[in-house]
Scaffold this motif. Structure first.
Motif, PDB file in Angstrom:
ATOM      1  N   SER A 208     -11.239   8.911   3.469  1.00 41.86           N
ATOM      2  CA  SER A 208     -11.962   7.653   2.244  1.00 41.86           C
ATOM      3  C   SER A 208     -10.847   7.350   1.068  1.00 41.86           C
TER       4      SER A 208
ATOM      5  N   ARG B   2      -5.163   2.591   1.121  1.00 46.83           N
ATOM      6  CA  ARG B   2      -4.340   2.251   2.515  1.00 46.83           C
ATOM      7  C   ARG B   2      -2.827   3.281   2.779  1.00 46.83           C
ATOM      8  N   SER B   3      -2.009   3.668   1.096  1.00 43.40           N
ATOM      9  CA  SER B   3      -0.317   4.023   1.072  1.00 43.40           C
ATOM     10  C   SER B   3      -0.837   5.171   2.115  1.00 43.40           C
TER      11      SER B   3
ATOM     12  N   PHE C 263      -2.399   6.792   4.225  1.00 45.39           N
ATOM     13  CA  PHE C 263      -2.387   6.783   6.034  1.00 45.39           C
ATOM     14  C   PHE C 263      -1.616   6.708   6.567  1.00 45.39           C
TER      15      PHE C 263
ATOM     16  N   LEU D 282     -12.720   6.366   8.619  1.00 48.00           N
ATOM     17  CA  LEU D 282     -11.581   5.505   8.260  1.00 48.00           C
ATOM     18  C   LEU D 282     -12.035   4.007   6.925  1.00 48.00           C
ATOM     19  N   ASN D 283     -11.770   4.535   5.678  1.00 43.46           N
ATOM     20  CA  ASN D 283     -12.153   4.014   4.671  1.00 43.46           C
ATOM     21  C   ASN D 283     -11.316   3.284   4.295  1.00 43.46           C
ATOM     22  N   SER D 284     -10.485   2.620   3.677  1.00 39.59           N
ATOM     23  CA  SER D 284      -9.687   2.206   3.085  1.00 39.59           C
ATOM     24  C   SER D 284      -9.240   1.124   1.563  1.00 39.59           C
TER      25      SER D 284
ATOM     26  N   SER E 165      -4.317  -1.478  -1.651  1.00 37.78           N
ATOM     27  CA  SER E 165      -3.831  -0.696  -1.978  1.00 37.78           C
ATOM     28  C   SER E 165      -1.893  -1.523  -2.716  1.00 37.78           C
TER      29      SER E 165
ATOM     30  N   SER F 297       0.859  -0.320   2.021  1.00 37.48           N
ATOM     31  CA  SER F 297       0.602   0.121   3.559  1.00 37.48           C
ATOM     32  C   SER F 297       1.150  -0.039   4.398  1.00 37.48           C
TER      33      SER F 297
ATOM     34  N   PHE G  85     -10.940  -1.138   7.195  1.00 40.03           N
ATOM     35  CA  PHE G  85      -9.471  -1.389   6.782  1.00 40.03           C
ATOM     36  C   PHE G  85      -9.644  -2.975   6.229  1.00 40.03           C
TER      37      PHE G  85
END
Length: 478
Positions: free
Chosen positions: A168, A171-172, A174, A194-196, A199, A202, A224
């Motif tokens: 969590s 996003r960037s 990942f 997966l928790n974004s 941002s 990305s 996402f």
């Protein structure tokens, strides 16, 4: 008492033995005072495992197990080092006041500690949680540390041992996962979350292909909100590849073609015999899917009726598309048909912002008579086509005693124990709400226990008076 609790209660005593003033030397302490050494090695190891933080170890807290076990004596230290399971599960919270990214030295220390735990974990399956809790709701890109990306890159080196992973973070961060996704060996992975956090920048992350690399997923939660997200067609592919899923939460764009080109199963249903929890957050983009002949409402109902669910107990659908009820009318019978198919096992139902009229909402509740927990969320503003929650719904949920008879007619959701309602409140009166509560109190074994109201216009006054009736009533006005 739970055996786990018994073992944990013994740990402080075992630690205290080490520091007993009667112990003059470590040899006498080890053999005469520390009774744990008299146990078989298997029991000693199990005691160590039980006293560790559950389900994730606190990697940066020295006074908790397993790290505190290293301070007792050489024997305990050697045993802890040799127990790989102690070091295979940990969580790290970034951005909190404890960590707060204390510069490069602090980052290097955390990375060093993670490498140490990974090395000590041997070949044991990994359970890791990386959680970013920003000090600001939407942190600026320049304020983000590179630590999270470096941590993820380090964990990817051990991806073949991933079993339970929860990420969590912005996003960037990942990016390492995005670049490595095509060649990852995730054959041991059973739980992926997966928790974004949105941002500015990305990278592209194809969640569908990432899920296809997983060998035996039983739990999949994907949220996402930007970049490449799942469509309902992608969800179908994931269901076809992982029939053993038991819990699934997906954030998906409302596009469903259903052809073999997209799903690979044009005529067959997606059979999910173990799925007990399904949570779909549905949205639509105006600039996507213009060539798709089906409306979002049609796409959702087509997708749901392709699912073959035998043990579904919890269903949650959140609708962030449009609220045009006229478009929903033609699809409504198919939605009710889906609810009737899962009715025998369904216990928890949450419908959020679906474009339902009150009559259609009553149809949905009538199709799910065994629900014990219901959440019905609608707009807090005044709805042009009329409110979906009014006195009519409250009357349909109320036990009514027949005149001249001691029996009562069964209402909708007669087994209801928890109810959450969100609406404007204009169409509901205190009189009908009080009648509903009165009919549901002291009705064993299915007494209503909790009622949560979120409205713009207050409905109920003196909600505390229902505590004596066993009902916890809460009303929040916004």
């Amino acid at each position: 008492m739970n055996p786990r609790c018994k073992v944990r209660k013994c740990i402080p005593w075992l630690l205290a033995c080490r520091f007993n003033s009667d112990c003059q030397d470590i040899t006498r302490f080890g053999h005469n005072k520390c009774f744990i050494l008299r146990l078989p090695i298997e029991l000693q190891t199990q005691i160590f495992i039980e006293c560790a933080s559950y389900p994730y170890g606190q990697l940066m807290i020295e006074h908790e197990a397993p790290q505190v076990l290293l301070l007792v004596c050489k024997y305990w230290r050697d045993l802890a080092y040799a127990t790989s399971r102690l070091w295979s599960s940990f969580e790290i919270h970034f951005g909190t006041w404890e960590q707060n990214f204390k510069g490069k030295e602090g980052d290097a220390r955390i990375l060093s500690r993670v490498r140490l735990w990974l090395r000590r974990s041997g070949n044991y399956p990994l359970h890791v949680k990386l959680f970013y809790k920003p000090l600001a709701p939407r942190p600026r890109e320049g304020t983000l540390s590179h630590l999270m990306s470096e941590m993820l890159a380090l964990l990817l080196q051990y991806c073949s041992r991933w079993q339970d992973i929860e990420l969590s973070m912005p996003r960037s961060c990942f990016a390492p996962l995005s670049s490595a996704a095509p060649g990852l060996d995730l054959s041991s992975l059973s739980s992926l979350v997966l928790n974004s956090i949105p941002s500015i920048h990305s990278d592209f992350l194809d969640v569908r292909n990432l899920a296809s690399n997983c060998g035996k997923l039983t739990r999949l939660h994907i949220n996402f909100e930007s970049g490449r997200v799942l469509t309902l067609d992608d969800c179908g592919v994931i269901f076809a590849q992982h029939p053993n899923l038991s819990s699934c939460k997906l954030y998906a764009q409302c596009l469903f073609d259903g052809s073999s080109e997209h799903s690979g199963h044009a005529l067959d249903k997606f059979i999910l015999p173990a799925l007990s929890e399904l949570h779909l957050t549905i949205y639509s983009r105006s600039n996507h899917g213009l060539n798709n002949s089906s409306s979002p409402q049609t796409a959702l109902t087509m997708f749901l009726n392709r699912l073959e669910l035998y043990v579904l107990t919890s269903l949650r659908i959140e609708w962030f598309v449009d609220n045009d009820r006229s478009l929903w009318t033609s699809c409504h019978p198919f939605f009710v048909k889906f609810l009737e198919a899962v009715e025998p096992t369904l216990e928890t139902l949450s419908l959020g912002y679906l474009p339902l009229s009150e009559e259609q909402l009553i149809d949905c509740l009538r199709a799910t008579p065994y629900v014990t927990s219901a959440e019905l969320l609608f707009s807090l503003g005044e709805e042009i086509e009329g409110p979906a929650i009014t006195d009519k719904l409250l009357r349909a949920l109320t036990f009514i005693r027949r005149s001249g008879s001691i029996s009562t007619s069964e209402p909708l959701l007669c087994m209801l124990q928890s109810l959450t309602l969100q609406c404007h409140g204009k169409g509901c009166s205190e009189q009908e709400l009080v009648r509903f509560l009165g009919s549901r109190s002291n009705r064993q074994p299915h007494t209503l226990q909790t009622l949560k109201l979120q409205t713009q216009t207050p409905i109920l006054s003196g909600e505390s008076r229902w505590i004596d009736s066993g009902i916890n009533v809460t009303e929040v006005c916004v």
